[in-house]
Design an enzyme around this catalytic site. Structure first.
Site, mmCIF file in Angstrom:
data_model
loop_
_atom_site.group_PDB
_atom_site.id
_atom_site.type_symbol
_atom_site.label_atom_id
_atom_site.label_comp_id
_atom_site.label_asym_id
_atom_site.label_seq_id
_atom_site.Cartn_x
_atom_site.Cartn_y
_atom_site.Cartn_z
ATOM 1 N N LYS A 22 2.885 -8.867 -4.203
ATOM 2 C CA LYS A 22 2.117 -7.880 -4.972
ATOM 3 C C LYS A 22 3.049 -6.890 -5.680
ATOM 4 C CE LYS A 22 -0.729 -4.839 -2.735
ATOM 5 N NZ LYS A 22 -0.505 -3.451 -3.179
ATOM 6 N N ASP A 314 3.601 -1.485 5.005
ATOM 7 C CA ASP A 314 2.345 -2.216 4.779
ATOM 8 C C ASP A 314 1.994 -3.144 5.943
ATOM 9 O OD1 ASP A 314 2.037 -0.933 2.377
ATOM 10 O OD2 ASP A 314 2.855 -2.567 1.176
HETATM 11 C C1 S3P Z 1 4.522 -0.239 -2.998
HETATM 12 C C2 S3P Z 1 5.128 0.713 -2.246
HETATM 13 C C3 S3P Z 1 4.572 1.224 -0.989
HETATM 14 C C4 S3P Z 1 3.538 0.288 -0.416
HETATM 15 C C5 S3P Z 1 2.574 -0.180 -1.448
HETATM 16 C C6 S3P Z 1 3.291 -0.899 -2.566
HETATM 17 C C7 S3P Z 1 5.150 -0.624 -4.267
HETATM 18 O O1 S3P Z 1 3.982 2.479 -1.237
HETATM 19 O O2 S3P Z 1 2.854 0.897 0.643
HETATM 20 O O3 S3P Z 1 1.626 -1.086 -0.882
HETATM 21 O O4 S3P Z 1 4.830 -1.697 -4.805
HETATM 22 O O5 S3P Z 1 5.975 0.147 -4.751
HETATM 23 P P1 S3P Z 1 4.876 3.825 -1.322
HETATM 24 O O6 S3P Z 1 5.950 3.562 -2.263
HETATM 25 O O7 S3P Z 1 3.958 4.896 -1.830
HETATM 26 O O8 S3P Z 1 5.339 4.064 0.073
#
Ligand code: S3P
Length: 442
Positions: A22, A314
């Site tokens: 993702k 996550d």
């Molecule tokens: C993500 C970073 C994480 C993660 C999110 C996806 C990303 O969040 O929890 O599901 O793709 O940069 P944070 O960067 O806010 O910790």
């Protein structure tokens, strides 16, 4: 509302792949869209979150073809987007809203970003602060600086930003904005967060410089268009890894999965808990990827805290389920960030584990889970959060009696094929009984 009914599952012996990563899918679309030519992206995750990023970029004038669900052809605009005709709907996706903010901060027009009820409660101050320091005007219309987020972009000045949170989304927003300045922009974070943006900038020849916890990009930089293959999402694989790890006799092989070192903490935690894990890196260029082989064993509790947290952020819902299935106590600390995810995940995990008969202490920044007692089937809520829904679907495979999970439509935000894989992996070979049934919509 859609619900799943889940029954106890058999030992898992299988080889699987998981859909595209993702985080990497979002970034591939964003960087390809601002690159100087056409990029072919394969392995794209066609989930609601990533499609929100595609929709946003189309609304900003980028032509994106999708000949197959997992293949995109993105025609880059060399950094110059066009003003959207309407609000841009980011759906449930915090990554779309925060990363896009970095690009929009440098565009000479106004854009308004909206989200669903969950995204409309999430904090945006964390990107508003650095992007305003760079010269963009950002206004949050929701309470406590929550979305809708209005961005009036323009000429930006480079900054050296010390981020108070270890957040890849904040780091990425600032680095993307930094590409449009006339100098060097750096971000220093308190702990290492996932580094997909840095790796993808490198792949698109935008040469970021990494020094410990500081990443610097040079301005006036147009990413060079290049094709890219997105590996499978380790965070999606984590559900099956825990399902296999917690059952002696299970054996699971996951192929073409991302093995970026800023994401593989889940494997280290499962090894500490007693699972037998083999990680085989097959591709090193761009994003490391390969296979994971896991064999189940009796699990024991562990402590997950400190700088390991951003690496497993996550996976904490499914690791909490692993803790409930393990003997002894599992402690999660320093994870207050979980309270501002798609839902307050610490609260959601505690409520659902207790409903299944597990003793849990909830602290301000973590959980103490007293594992090893049998899980009881229960009627649970997803709290509108995809990872809570999937983590407790796996818990249901280990419970006595039936588990019902309400509100499972949110799973489509990150893992559209989860239901099919669960049916395939966990159908009893002797009885051909699927362990998962979709209940009629209420
Ligand atoms: C993500 C970073 C994480 C993660 C999110 C996806 C990303 O969040 O929890 O599901 O793709 O940069 P944070 O960067 O806010 O910790």
């Amino acid at each position: 509302m859609e619900s799943w009914k889940i029954q106890r599952g058999p030992v898992i012996r299988a080889e699987i792949t998981v859909p595209g990563d993702k985080s990497i899918s979002h970034r591939a679309v964003l960087l390809a869209a601002i690159s100087n030519g056409t990029c072919l992206l394969t392995g794209f995750l066609p989930s609601e979150d990533c499609l929100a990023t595609v929709g946003a970029m189309r609304a900003l004038g980028v032509e994106i073809e999708q000949p197959e669900p997992t293949t995109l052809i993105v025609h880059g605009r060399a950094g110059q987007l066009t003003a959207p005709e309407a609000d841009i709907d980011c759906g449930n996706s915090g990554t779309t809203m925060r990363l896009l903010s970095g690009i929009l901060a440098a565009q000479p027009f106004r854009a308004r970003l909206t989200g669903d009820p969950s995204l409309s409660k999430r904090p945006m101050q964390r990107v508003m602060t650095p992007l305003s320091q760079m010269g963009a005007r950002l206004t949050a219309e929701g309470p406590k600086n929550a979305p809708p987020l209005v961005i009036e972009g323009g000429k930006l000045t480079p900054i050296a930003y010390e981020s108070p949170v270890a957040s890849a989304q904040v780091k990425s927003a600032v680095l993307l904005a930094g590409l449009f300045t006339h100098g060097r922009t750096s971000v220093t974070e308190p702990e290492q967060s996932r580094n997909h943006t840095e790796r993808m900038l490198e792949w698109f020849l935008a040469a970021p410089h990494v020094d410990g916890l500081t990443v610097t990009v040079a301005g006036e930089m147009t990413p060079e268009s290049r094709d890219f293959h997105i590996p499978g999402d380790l965070s999606s694989a984590a559900f099956w890894l825990v399902a296999a790890a917690a059952q002696t006799g299970s054996h699971l092989l996951v192929t073409d999965v991302g093995l970026n070192e800023t994401r593989t903490g889940v494997l280290a935690v499962l090894v500490r808990m007693g699972a037998h894990v083999r990680e085989i890196i097959e591709v090193e260029e761009g994003e490391p990827s390969g296979s994971i082989e896991i064999q189940g064993a009796p699990l024991r509790g562990t402590v997950i805290r400190g700088k390991e947290i951003p690496n497993v952020i996550d996976e904490l819902p499914i690791l909490a389920v692993a803790g409930a299935l393990a003997h002894g106590t599992t402690v999660i600390a320093d994870a207050a960030e979980l309270r501002v995810k798609e839902t307050d995940r610490l609260a959601a995990i505690a409520v659902n584990l207790r409903a299944m008969g597990i003793t849990v202490n909830e602290t301000h920044d973590g959980l103490e889970i007293f594992g090893g007692t049998p899980l009881k089937g229960a009627r649970l809520s997803s709290f509108g959060d995809h990872r809570i829904a999937m983590a407790f679907a796996i818990a249901g495979l280990f419970a006595e009696g039936e588990t019902v999970i309400d509100g499972v439509e949110c799973v489509a935000t990150s893992y559209p094929g989860f239901h099919d894989t669960l049916r395939r992996l966990a159908t009893h070979p002797d009885r051909q009984t699927p362990v998962i049934t979709a209940l009629p919509k209420e």
